[in-house]
Write an enzyme that holds these catalytic residues in place. Structure first.
Site, mmCIF file in Angstrom:
data_model
loop_
_atom_site.group_PDB
_atom_site.id
_atom_site.type_symbol
_atom_site.label_atom_id
_atom_site.label_comp_id
_atom_site.label_asym_id
_atom_site.label_seq_id
_atom_site.Cartn_x
_atom_site.Cartn_y
_atom_site.Cartn_z
ATOM 1 N N ASP A 112 2.198 5.132 -5.467
ATOM 2 C CA ASP A 112 1.513 6.386 -5.147
ATOM 3 C C ASP A 112 2.380 7.571 -5.551
ATOM 4 O OD1 ASP A 112 0.053 8.477 -4.223
ATOM 5 O OD2 ASP A 112 0.019 7.852 -2.120
ATOM 6 N N ASN A 153 -10.103 0.255 0.908
ATOM 7 C CA ASN A 153 -9.030 0.211 1.892
ATOM 8 C C ASN A 153 -9.516 0.537 3.302
ATOM 9 O OD1 ASN A 153 -7.509 -0.118 -0.441
ATOM 10 N ND2 ASN A 153 -5.889 1.272 0.226
ATOM 11 N N LYS A 154 -9.056 -0.283 4.262
ATOM 12 C CA LYS A 154 -9.334 -0.047 5.678
ATOM 13 C C LYS A 154 -8.026 -0.187 6.455
ATOM 14 C CE LYS A 154 -13.956 0.190 5.745
ATOM 15 N NZ LYS A 154 -14.738 1.287 6.343
ATOM 16 N N ASP A 203 0.816 -1.209 0.000
ATOM 17 C CA ASP A 203 0.000 0.000 0.000
ATOM 18 C C ASP A 203 0.855 1.268 0.000
ATOM 19 O OD1 ASP A 203 -2.424 1.399 0.115
ATOM 20 O OD2 ASP A 203 -2.435 1.421 2.305
ATOM 21 N N SER A 211 -11.371 4.943 3.556
ATOM 22 C CA SER A 211 -12.781 4.591 3.720
ATOM 23 C C SER A 211 -13.194 4.276 5.154
ATOM 24 C CB SER A 211 -13.115 3.380 2.840
ATOM 25 O OG SER A 211 -12.506 2.216 3.356
#
Length: 336
Positions: A115, A247-248, A92, A227
């Site tokens: 990213d 995504n959490k 991530d 989220s």
């Protein structure tokens, strides 16, 4: 075996697009959260997508992210064998190209999120395309997720003061030029804690992005970051428009600490000396009438509570996201 790569993960996203559900992509930094997630996903017959950030890899590797990735990758692989679902790992919010190259060489992650969303459009395209080319050159099946637009908040030490909504036509150009397998979009979510405020979500924008991509022959799964503060009805509305990965992270961090707090708050005197008793920790209380209660302070006690709570939370989230009962990798379980 249950810990799968990008080729198998792609089939899950294809099914999710067809049936309108999403995978909850759950960040981990240590084993209790990881095992709770596996238990919750297995209970609900949902395939599981775990996530590691660069910071989590450093934490697990005592400052060495490669060591941390190897350690957690091995841990995931070994424990996943106990469960009857498909388990995947996404890296991530990756920004270090050297570390990304090492991830591809190790062939541990199922997917990697590059990213470069904080960069201008052309630089974002160039960096994201470079990562896609790394995968192609290695002959790897690792999926690449890229982000267009910017989500407000802090995620793994990356801070954005403002949010920028993703433009549908620019999304088409971005996917076309980068070759990214998944696209993370900015539609009003926020990293971190929402502070009780209603998030200004734009499901209409997700719909427009999805339609623009499809109009150009691009059936790209969309990703929703930030989220943790999104309510179930809001999330289900987003899932109607090509959101396949949700995504959490912050939610699990809170549940971890809150569960520990609740346990220790039930009987503080089991941990902390009562008023008037000297806290002689250096001699481990051998000269006091009071002593702490090992049945409470043993880390395995709170660890079991944490695993159970994370399992319950994730089980509920699989129902909200629609992935419950939809594992594509059901097999004979070694858990009898």
């Amino acid at each position: 075996m249950p810990f799968y790569g990008g080729e198998e993960l792609a089939t899950v996203y294809d099914e999710a697009l067809d049936e309108g559900f999403g995978l909850i992509a759950s960040n981990i930094a240590e084993p209790s959260i990881m095992m709770g997630l596996m238990e919750g996903a297995d209970r609900m017959n949902s395939d599981l997508l775990l996530q590691l950030s660069g910071g989590a890899c450093k934490f697990a590797g005592n400052g060495d992210p490669v060591a941390g990735l190897k350690a957690m990758g091995n841990y995931i692989e070994v424990i996943a064998e106990q469960y009857d679902i498909g388990v995947f790992l996404n890296m991530d919010h990756q920004t270090d190209l050297e570390f990304i190259e090492q991830q591809i060489e190790l062939d541990i992650p199922s997917s990697i999120m590059i990213d470069a969303s904080h960069e201008p459009f052309d630089e974002n395209v160039a960096t994201s395309r470079e990562v896609v080319e790394m995968v192609e050159a290695a002959g790897s099946d690792t999926l690449i997720e890229a982000e267009l637009g910017q989500i407000k908040g802090v995620e793994d030490e990356i801070e954005a003061e403002e949010a920028f909504y993703t433009d549908p036509e620019q999304a088409v150009e971005f996917v076309d030029k980068t070759g990214a397998d998944l696209l993370a979009i900015s539609v009003g979510t926020q990293h971190g804690v929402a502070k009780g405020k209603d998030l200004e979500l734009r499901p209409d924008l997700a719909r427009d992005i999805r339609q623009a991509l499809r109009d150009h022959g691009l059936d790209t799964p969309l990703v929703l970051h930030g989220s943790s503060g999104v309510q179930p009805d809001q999330l289900q509305e987003m899932l109607k428009h090509g959101i396949c990965k949700v995504n959490k992270d912050t939610r699990y961090q809170y549940e971890y600490t809150r569960t520990a707090y609740d346990l220790y708050s039930e009987d503080p005197n089991a941990i902390v000396p009562p008023e008037g008793v000297e806290g002689t920790r250096d001699t481990f209380f051998n000269d006091t009438e009071w002593s702490p209660d090992k049945s409470v302070f043993d880390p395995r006690v709170v660890g079991r509570d944490i695993r159970g709570r994370i399992a319950d939370v994730h089980a509920d989230l699989t129902e909200v996201s629609g992935s419950a009962g939809k594992s594509l990798f059901k097999q004979l379980s070694s858990k009898a």
